[in-house]
Write a protein that holds these residues in place. Sequence first.
Motif, PDB file in Angstrom:
ATOM      1  N   LEU A   1       0.828  -1.204   0.000  1.00  0.00           N
ATOM      2  CA  LEU A   1       0.000   0.000   0.000  1.00  0.00           C
ATOM      3  C   LEU A   1       0.864   1.256   0.000  1.00  0.00           C
ATOM      4  O   LEU A   1       0.588   2.228  -0.750  1.00  0.00           O
ATOM      5  CB  LEU A   1      -0.919  -0.024   1.219  1.00  0.00           C
ATOM      6  N   ALA A   2       1.910   1.259   0.817  1.00  0.00           N
ATOM      7  CA  ALA A   2       2.775   2.438   0.885  1.00  0.00           C
ATOM      8  C   ALA A   2       3.500   2.656  -0.448  1.00  0.00           C
ATOM      9  O   ALA A   2       3.611   3.806  -0.923  1.00  0.00           O
ATOM     10  CB  ALA A   2       3.783   2.269   2.021  1.00  0.00           C
TER      11      ALA A   2
ATOM     12  N   ILE B   1       4.000   5.781  -5.443  1.00  0.00           N
ATOM     13  CA  ILE B   1       4.028   5.880  -6.903  1.00  0.00           C
ATOM     14  C   ILE B   1       2.952   6.845  -7.384  1.00  0.00           C
ATOM     15  O   ILE B   1       3.192   7.728  -8.252  1.00  0.00           O
ATOM     16  CB  ILE B   1       3.830   4.485  -7.527  1.00  0.00           C
ATOM     17  N   VAL B   2       1.741   6.713  -6.821  1.00  0.00           N
ATOM     18  CA  VAL B   2       0.641   7.600  -7.226  1.00  0.00           C
ATOM     19  C   VAL B   2       0.959   9.050  -6.886  1.00  0.00           C
ATOM     20  O   VAL B   2       0.807   9.951  -7.736  1.00  0.00           O
ATOM     21  CB  VAL B   2      -0.672   7.143  -6.554  1.00  0.00           C
TER      22      VAL B   2
ATOM     23  N   VAL C   1       4.995   8.850   3.022  1.00  0.00           N
ATOM     24  CA  VAL C   1       3.797   9.062   2.188  1.00  0.00           C
ATOM     25  C   VAL C   1       3.033  10.289   2.657  1.00  0.00           C
ATOM     26  O   VAL C   1       2.558  11.099   1.842  1.00  0.00           O
ATOM     27  CB  VAL C   1       2.902   7.807   2.242  1.00  0.00           C
ATOM     28  N   ASN C   2       2.922  10.448   3.980  1.00  0.00           N
ATOM     29  CA  ASN C   2       2.208  11.603   4.506  1.00  0.00           C
ATOM     30  C   ASN C   2       2.923  12.903   4.135  1.00  0.00           C
ATOM     31  O   ASN C   2       2.279  13.924   3.817  1.00  0.00           O
ATOM     32  CB  ASN C   2       2.086  11.467   6.016  1.00  0.00           C
ATOM     33  N   GLY C   3       4.261  12.880   4.170  1.00  0.00           N
ATOM     34  CA  GLY C   3       5.007  14.078   3.770  1.00  0.00           C
ATOM     35  C   GLY C   3       4.783  14.433   2.312  1.00  0.00           C
ATOM     36  O   GLY C   3       4.646  15.618   1.967  1.00  0.00           O
TER      37      GLY C   3
ATOM     38  N   VAL D   1       1.402  12.382  -9.197  1.00  0.00           N
ATOM     39  CA  VAL D   1       0.610  13.600  -8.974  1.00  0.00           C
ATOM     40  C   VAL D   1       1.527  14.785  -8.740  1.00  0.00           C
ATOM     41  O   VAL D   1       1.279  15.904  -9.253  1.00  0.00           O
ATOM     42  CB  VAL D   1      -0.339  13.383  -7.781  1.00  0.00           C
ATOM     43  N   ASN D   2       2.588  14.578  -7.983  1.00  0.00           N
ATOM     44  CA  ASN D   2       3.518  15.668  -7.697  1.00  0.00           C
ATOM     45  C   ASN D   2       4.198  16.165  -8.963  1.00  0.00           C
ATOM     46  O   ASN D   2       4.404  17.378  -9.146  1.00  0.00           O
ATOM     47  CB  ASN D   2       4.559  15.175  -6.689  1.00  0.00           C
ATOM     48  N   ALA D   3       4.549  15.202  -9.851  1.00  0.00           N
ATOM     49  CA  ALA D   3       5.166  15.621 -11.114  1.00  0.00           C
ATOM     50  C   ALA D   3       4.202  16.449 -11.952  1.00  0.00           C
ATOM     51  O   ALA D   3       4.588  17.472 -12.573  1.00  0.00           O
ATOM     52  CB  ALA D   3       5.613  14.382 -11.885  1.00  0.00           C
TER      53      ALA D   3
END
Length: 457
Positions: A296-297, A302-303, A431-433, A307-309
């Motif tokens: 999951l992490a 990856i997702v 992931v939270n960061g 999204v950040n890119a």
Amino acid sequence: MKTSIAKRVLAVAAAGLISVSAVAQDEKATSLDQLLKMVQQSKISESAEHKKREAEFRRQKSNQASLLSQAENTRASEEARSAALEEKYEAQELLVQQKRQQLDERMGSLNELFGHMTSTAGDLRANLDTSLVSAQYPGRGEFLDKLIEKMNSQTKLPTIQEIERLWYELQRETVESGKVVKFNSTVILPDGEQAEQEVVRVGNFNIVSNGKYLEMNDNHKMAELIRQPSGKYQGMASDLQAATSGFTAFGVDPTGPTGGSYLKAMIASPSIVERWHQGKIVGYIITAVGVFAVLLAIWRLIVLSGVNAKVNSQLRSSTPNTNNPLGRVLSVAEENKGVDGETLELKMEEAVLKERPAIESGLNLLKIIAMVAPLLGLLGTVTGMIITFQAITIFGAGDPKAMAGGISSALVTTVLGLCVAIPTVLLHTVVNGRAKRILHILDEQSAGIVAENAERK
């Protein structure tokens, strides 16, 4: 009246005829006269029988007197012989003491020498029982047993050859303990079969064959260890057997001369997979939960990286693109250019709130797994401890190894729980960061758009 008296006489006569002869008993009295004759005949026969018995008793009495006289004579002769034997024993005891004293005087300092030799032979015999050199040279212990028996005897003395052989065996044990040699011998395989193989003996430390470590059993037979040391050690054993000269790396058991306790302890230690199986069903559940958390992490990383890119690309573009959260928020601002500042702010906050669930997806589940994994480990430990204490209640605590093994197995689930919780916490932080960064950009851009709209008003 006469009939009644006759009946009484018949009854008394019948009571007195219990010991009548067989012929008289078979006959039946038909009259008082006949009954009287039968009683008389019975008395006559009993009297003759009694006389016969009395004659037999007298004859036996005379025989017993003769036997008694013979027994008394025999006792007297045996007492005389016993006294003679006691005198002879005392004389021989004195002679034995004289001979022993004479032997001690003639032995002189040899007594001390034989004492040292007996002690040395005994120590060497004990060493040979566990020595790996005995696998190559069997039968040395039999000679030492005979030598020790002879030196402890007071009627035999060791020969010069036997004394020299004792010295030779001491020297051979010392010299062979420092050699690495190859020889052919019979090896007992784990399935019980015996095979003739080339064996390499490393001094008095280890014996290996075909890349496998061997041990010497009580019959001085070499047997392949059922469990072998893992990792590089078997490869080192193969390299040593294939080497003909020079130096070769090899895993030596330093406790080999004392029985190889270190090697036995090392191979008896369970592997990581065996430890994992000791966790049983709770351990399997923790492992499954940990694998799910890692997957999951990774999936969320990856997702969010994608999204950040896209968000970074949107920051460099002036045209909103709906394939990323920032573009969708900017498109809302483009659609509401003419509204007042408060309405625009509410619209922008609503757009950001719509994007937040997709960005923060999976974070709460990772946090829950990080919290639940140690609790599952504690559950497995408590369950294992209950089983261990139940076994102690039934079988007692006489074997500390069994009790320690049960407690060790019970603690495996705690270790598994921590091994899952710690990486999950770290992955949740990463992931939270990543999600916080994207949400921060959305909040920053929406606030900037609201501020620009207020300035224009």
